[in-house]
Scaffold this motif. Structure first.
Motif, short mmCIF file in Angstrom:
data_model
loop_
_atom_site.label_atom_id
_atom_site.label_comp_id
_atom_site.label_asym_id
_atom_site.label_seq_id
_atom_site.Cartn_x
_atom_site.Cartn_y
_atom_site.Cartn_z
N LEU A 147 0.81 -1.21 0.00
CA LEU A 147 0.00 0.00 0.00
C LEU A 147 0.84 1.27 0.00
CD1 LEU A 147 -2.87 1.00 -0.06
CD2 LEU A 147 -2.94 0.83 2.42
N ARG A 148 1.97 1.27 0.69
CA ARG A 148 2.83 2.46 0.71
C ARG A 148 3.29 2.81 -0.70
NH1 ARG A 148 3.98 4.50 5.50
NH2 ARG A 148 3.80 3.20 7.32
N ARG A 149 3.73 1.79 -1.45
CA ARG A 149 4.18 2.02 -2.83
C ARG A 149 3.02 2.49 -3.71
NH1 ARG A 149 7.07 -3.05 -4.99
NH2 ARG A 149 6.80 -3.84 -2.91
N ALA A 150 1.85 1.87 -3.55
CA ALA A 150 0.68 2.25 -4.35
C ALA A 150 0.28 3.70 -4.06
CB ALA A 150 -0.48 1.30 -4.07
N ALA A 151 0.27 4.09 -2.78
CA ALA A 151 -0.09 5.46 -2.41
C ALA A 151 0.93 6.45 -2.97
CB ALA A 151 -0.20 5.59 -0.90
N ALA A 152 2.21 6.13 -2.86
CA ALA A 152 3.26 7.01 -3.37
C ALA A 152 3.13 7.21 -4.88
CB ALA A 152 4.63 6.46 -3.02
N SER A 153 2.76 6.16 -5.60
CA SER A 153 2.61 6.29 -7.05
C SER A 153 1.43 7.19 -7.42
CB SER A 153 2.45 4.91 -7.70
OG SER A 153 1.20 4.35 -7.37
N LEU A 154 0.48 7.36 -6.50
CA LEU A 154 -0.65 8.26 -6.72
C LEU A 154 -0.41 9.65 -6.12
CD1 LEU A 154 -3.53 5.75 -5.93
CD2 LEU A 154 -2.83 6.60 -8.19
N GLY A 155 0.79 9.87 -5.56
CA GLY A 155 1.13 11.17 -5.01
C GLY A 155 0.77 11.37 -3.55
N PHE A 156 0.43 10.30 -2.84
CA PHE A 156 0.08 10.39 -1.42
C PHE A 156 1.18 9.75 -0.59
CE2 PHE A 156 -4.04 10.14 -3.58
CZ PHE A 156 -4.63 11.29 -3.07
N ALA A 157 1.49 10.34 0.55
CA ALA A 157 2.44 9.76 1.48
C ALA A 157 1.67 9.27 2.71
CB ALA A 157 3.49 10.78 1.90
N LEU A 158 1.79 8.01 3.04
CA LEU A 158 1.16 7.49 4.26
C LEU A 158 2.01 7.87 5.45
CD1 LEU A 158 0.06 3.98 2.95
CD2 LEU A 158 -1.34 6.01 3.28
N PRO A 159 1.40 8.01 6.64
CA PRO A 159 2.16 8.44 7.81
C PRO A 159 3.24 7.44 8.21
CG PRO A 159 -0.16 8.04 8.38
CD PRO A 159 -0.01 7.80 6.93
N ALA A 160 4.31 7.96 8.80
CA ALA A 160 5.36 7.11 9.34
C ALA A 160 4.78 6.28 10.47
CB ALA A 160 6.51 7.97 9.86
N THR A 161 5.24 5.05 10.60
CA THR A 161 4.73 4.15 11.64
C THR A 161 5.88 3.45 12.33
OG1 THR A 161 4.49 2.37 10.03
CG2 THR A 161 2.56 3.73 10.44
N GLU A 162 5.61 2.96 13.55
CA GLU A 162 6.60 2.18 14.29
C GLU A 162 6.92 0.89 13.55
OE1 GLU A 162 8.12 2.52 17.51
OE2 GLU A 162 7.53 4.62 17.37
#
Length: 184
Positions: free
Chosen positions: A22-37
């Motif tokens: 999901l992180r890669r998919a979101a980044a390809s759409l221009g969204f950054a998911l929050p940093a997590t532990e």
């Protein structure tokens, strides 16, 4: 299906989305998911819904989905006029917030919210969770009404039952200000 072509056209369809990494998919759409532990958080997501588009509104009805091990259901609408507005009513079975960073740095807190998006939209969202784990504190029957209008954020009348007995009630009020926007 396309209907009402002579008056106000309506497009309706079934929508199904599935994403791994999901992180890669979101980044390809221009969204950054929050940093997590835990870097394995946001590994996968699924969404099924009926979508309806008419004029300046997109509606997702009968939403059923999952994010990692948590499932959710509800409805959502996005309108562009008179002002951009997102409305949603979502219910989660279980949310574990242990993945959030435990540091109290200002930039970490700000990175958990899409502040640029929020500054230009109004929100009216009801979030519910049957169970919410806030680090080591289990909460039950959580209800969080959230509204944002003109930069004023109101998270009001939050209610929850505590795992060992008792209840929780509270509110939060803030304002999005500045460029880049910050929550004060």
């Amino acid at each position: 299906m396309l209907s009402d072509l002579n008056s106000t056209p309506l497009l309706s369809a079934d929508l199904e989305i599935s994403a791994t990494h999901l992180r890669r998919a979101a980044a390809s759409l221009g969204f950054a998911l929050p940093a997590t532990e835990d870097p394995a958080t946001f590994a996968s997501a699924k969404l099924r819904s009926r979508i309806r588009m008419r004029n300046n509104e997109i509606s997702l009805e009968d939403i059923k989905g999952s994010l990692d091990a948590s499932s959710f259901s509800g409805t959502a609408q996005w309108r562009t006029l008179p002002r951009r507005e997102l409305r949603a009513d979502l219910k989660f079975d279980h949310v574990d917030l242990a993945y959030l960073p435990r540091e109290e740095k200002k930039e970490t807190r700000s990175s958990l919210l899409p502040l640029d998006f929020l500054k230009n939209h109004d929100l009216n969202i009801m979030l519910r969770a049957t169970r919410l784990d806030l680090f080591s504190t289990p909460l039950r029957n959580v209800s969080i009404p959230l509204s944002l209008s003109g930069g004023f954020l109101n998270i009001g009348d939050i209610t929850a039952s505590l795992g060992g007995g008792g209840s929780l009630r509270g509110a939060f009020h803030g304002r999005l200000e500045g460029s880049p926007p910050e929550l004060n």
